[in-house]
Design a protein around this motif. Structure first.
Motif, PDB file in Angstrom:
ATOM      1  N   ALA A  51       2.846  -1.114  -8.921  1.00 27.21           N
ATOM      2  CA  ALA A  51       2.970  -0.411 -10.199  1.00 27.21           C
ATOM      3  C   ALA A  51       1.793  -0.732 -11.100  1.00 27.21           C
ATOM      4  O   ALA A  51       1.228   0.166 -11.762  1.00 27.21           O
ATOM      5  N   GLU A  52       1.404  -2.004 -11.133  1.00 30.95           N
ATOM      6  CA  GLU A  52       0.267  -2.405 -11.968  1.00 30.95           C
ATOM      7  C   GLU A  52      -1.016  -1.748 -11.480  1.00 30.95           C
ATOM      8  O   GLU A  52      -1.830  -1.274 -12.283  1.00 30.95           O
ATOM      9  N   THR A  53      -1.212  -1.678 -10.165  1.00 30.86           N
ATOM     10  CA  THR A  53      -2.404  -1.060  -9.601  1.00 30.86           C
ATOM     11  C   THR A  53      -2.501   0.409  -9.974  1.00 30.86           C
ATOM     12  O   THR A  53      -3.555   0.919 -10.335  1.00 30.86           O
ATOM     13  N   VAL A  54      -1.365   1.091  -9.893  1.00 31.07           N
ATOM     14  CA  VAL A  54      -1.328   2.528 -10.188  1.00 31.07           C
ATOM     15  C   VAL A  54      -1.393   2.798 -11.681  1.00 31.07           C
ATOM     16  O   VAL A  54      -1.854   3.852 -12.124  1.00 31.07           O
ATOM     17  N   GLY A  55      -0.960   1.826 -12.487  1.00 32.20           N
ATOM     18  CA  GLY A  55      -0.972   1.988 -13.935  1.00 32.20           C
ATOM     19  C   GLY A  55       0.361   2.390 -14.519  1.00 32.20           C
ATOM     20  O   GLY A  55       0.425   2.843 -15.669  1.00 32.20           O
ATOM     21  N   ASN A  56       1.432   2.199 -13.760  1.00 38.08           N
ATOM     22  CA  ASN A  56       2.768   2.480 -14.276  1.00 38.08           C
ATOM     23  C   ASN A  56       3.285   1.267 -15.048  1.00 38.08           C
ATOM     24  O   ASN A  56       3.035   0.123 -14.668  1.00 38.08           O
ATOM     25  N   ALA A  84       0.832  -1.206   0.000  1.00 36.12           N
ATOM     26  CA  ALA A  84       0.000   0.000   0.000  1.00 36.12           C
ATOM     27  C   ALA A  84       0.869   1.260   0.000  1.00 36.12           C
ATOM     28  O   ALA A  84       0.551   2.252  -0.684  1.00 36.12           O
ATOM     29  N   ALA A  85       1.977   1.225   0.737  1.00 38.68           N
ATOM     30  CA  ALA A  85       2.898   2.363   0.726  1.00 38.68           C
ATOM     31  C   ALA A  85       3.575   2.507  -0.630  1.00 38.68           C
ATOM     32  O   ALA A  85       3.785   3.624  -1.124  1.00 38.68           O
ATOM     33  N   PHE A  86       3.900   1.378  -1.239  1.00 38.31           N
ATOM     34  CA  PHE A  86       4.493   1.409  -2.577  1.00 38.31           C
ATOM     35  C   PHE A  86       3.539   2.071  -3.584  1.00 38.31           C
ATOM     36  O   PHE A  86       3.986   2.765  -4.498  1.00 38.31           O
ATOM     37  N   GLU A  87       2.255   1.842  -3.423  1.00 40.25           N
ATOM     38  CA  GLU A  87       1.293   2.471  -4.342  1.00 40.25           C
ATOM     39  C   GLU A  87       1.382   3.996  -4.246  1.00 40.25           C
ATOM     40  O   GLU A  87       1.308   4.695  -5.262  1.00 40.25           O
ATOM     41  N   VAL A  88       1.551   4.509  -3.028  1.00 41.43           N
ATOM     42  CA  VAL A  88       1.742   5.950  -2.852  1.00 41.43           C
ATOM     43  C   VAL A  88       2.997   6.401  -3.586  1.00 41.43           C
ATOM     44  O   VAL A  88       2.985   7.395  -4.330  1.00 41.43           O
ATOM     45  N   LEU A  89       4.081   5.668  -3.395  1.00 36.84           N
ATOM     46  CA  LEU A  89       5.348   6.049  -4.020  1.00 36.84           C
ATOM     47  C   LEU A  89       5.298   5.908  -5.537  1.00 36.84           C
ATOM     48  O   LEU A  89       5.912   6.706  -6.255  1.00 36.84           O
ATOM     49  N   GLU A  90       4.571   4.913  -6.030  1.00 34.08           N
ATOM     50  CA  GLU A  90       4.398   4.784  -7.484  1.00 34.08           C
ATOM     51  C   GLU A  90       3.680   6.005  -8.048  1.00 34.08           C
ATOM     52  O   GLU A  90       4.050   6.517  -9.118  1.00 34.08           O
ATOM     53  N   ARG A  91       2.688   6.488  -7.329  1.00 30.52           N
ATOM     54  CA  ARG A  91       1.982   7.684  -7.795  1.00 30.52           C
ATOM     55  C   ARG A  91       2.889   8.905  -7.753  1.00 30.52           C
ATOM     56  O   ARG A  91       2.829   9.764  -8.650  1.00 30.52           O
ATOM     57  N   ARG A  92       3.746   8.985  -6.750  1.00 33.00           N
ATOM     58  CA  ARG A  92       4.654  10.130  -6.670  1.00 33.00           C
ATOM     59  C   ARG A  92       5.744  10.049  -7.732  1.00 33.00           C
ATOM     60  O   ARG A  92       6.246  11.074  -8.188  1.00 33.00           O
ATOM     61  N   VAL A  93       6.127   8.831  -8.131  1.00 26.26           N
ATOM     62  CA  VAL A  93       7.042   8.680  -9.267  1.00 26.26           C
ATOM     63  C   VAL A  93       6.366   9.174 -10.536  1.00 26.26           C
ATOM     64  O   VAL A  93       6.955   9.914 -11.335  1.00 26.26           O
TER      65      VAL A  93
END
Length: 363
Positions: free
Chosen positions: A235-240, A187-196
């Motif tokens: 990454a897949e969840t966020v769409g990266n 869940a924290a990675f999803e935040v960071l993926e969005r910030r990337v």
């Protein structure tokens, strides 16, 4: 932000002063294999000034990597890092800045009632729940991580952080089972993926103390393969298209070599390997902390090892050991005085192990 062009130009400017492996690939560019950490030191104006002078000297001497965290020295370290980046006669695009989120930070000084501070700034603010708080001071809840990225950008006065870590996520194992902790990391990675994706951070990683260098049955163990998988899912969840997970940070030195000697991570073919080798085989950069063992290695290096290392001083030899390990991108060292910076930077003029292989140290 650090760019390929900016860091390569920095290498061209300073590279002739160092050994040929001093600068190493990081993303599209390069980074010095010695980096300056900002953890130690009292939270005072005097120490702030010492750090600022030291960081500027390091940046103007061939070290383009600075490591900090939102909680270091009660937020003072991030402020000083930002000041040094602006003050140094070095373009911002040549400097790799790393920070972290995980421990609840104070603001300049320790509050009279730390528990009240955590309650007001985290729980009452809706950044985490009581269940997501470990030891009363650590959380990787999504809202908290989001807030910490913004706080780091604000305190440093930067519009981009090149590498952002989850800080000691194994701390969460004190209050939650391992699967729950992996879920929290994802869940924290999803935040960071969005910030990337938003270009607020360039890449992200996981900075640990015990998690990756202990056996699987250890209470603080986390699996690197599972961490990589969770990043891919985030990454897949966020769409990266690709995961932004790029690095790990862990202690590694002459007397704490577990990251190389303990085989605790399963490879693609079902074998067990060390954290360093797993990271190397999966294109994760490794940044080593505690390279001088909190200063102990500046006083003594074990007999039989000292003579295998290169450098004029014990500190230089210890640094060269850490940055010589397979898969290590850079060894981090605290340097709150210009004298220590000069000594540490000079370690880069030596070939880390001379003509010897790294394995020779363990023979």
């Amino acid at each position: 932000m650090a760019t390929g062009r900016g860091t390569w130009e920095y290498r061209d400017r300073f590279g002739d002063s160092f050994g040929r492996t001093f600068f190493r690939r990081f993303g599209p560019g390069v980074v010095s294999s010695i980096g300056i950490g900002t953890y130690l030191g009292d939270p005072t104006d005097e120490v702030d000034d010492q750090y600022r002078e030291s960081l500027v000297l390091a940046l103007e001497s061939g070290v383009n990597l600075i490591d900090t965290a939102s909680n270091y020295r009660y937020g003072r370290s991030e402020r000083v890092v930002g000041d040094a980046v602006r003050e140094a006669d070095i373009d911002r695009d040549a400097i790799v800045v790393a920070s972290k989120a995980g421990f609840v930070p104070f603001d300049r000084t320790r509050p009279e009632n730390p528990a009240q501070h955590v309650r007001e700034t985290v729980l009452d603010a809706g950044l985490a729940t009581v269940d997501e708080l470990a030891h009363g001071s650590h959380t990787i809840a999504p809202a908290f991580v989001e807030e910490m990225v913004d706080r780091s950008l604000d305190l440093m006065g930067l519009d981009h952080i090149d590498l952002y870590y989850l800080h000691n996520p194994e701390t969460q194992l004190a209050t939650a089972d391992r699967e729950t902790v992996y879920d929290r990391i994802e869940a924290a990675f999803e935040v960071l993926e969005r910030r990337v994706a938003a270009d607020d951070i360039g890449r992200y990683g996981v900075a640990t103390w015990e998690a990756f260098r202990v056996p699987e049955d250890h209470d603080s163990y986390l699996s690197l393969p599972e961490i990589v998988e969770r990043a891919e899912r985030a990454a897949e969840t966020v769409g990266n298209d690709d995961s932004g997970l790029a690095a790990i940070q862990l202690p590694f030195n002459v007397v704490m070599a577990d990251a190389f000697t303990v085989d605790a991570h399963e490879t693609d073919d079902g074998e067990q390997t060390s954290a360093l080798w797993y990271a190397h085989e999966h294109d994760l950069d490794v940044f080593t902390s505690a390279s001088l063992a909190q200063g102990n290695l500046t006083r003594e290096i074990p007999e039989g090892v000292n003579e295998l290392l290169t450098g004029d001083t014990l500190a230089q030899r210890a640094l060269n050991f850490s940055r010589s390990a397979p898969g290590v991108t850079a060894a981090l060292v605290g340097a709150s005085s210009p004298e220590h910076v000069a000594e540490n930077v000079a370690a880069g003029t030596f070939d880390p192990l001379g003509a010897r292989s790294f394995d020779a140290v363990f023979e």
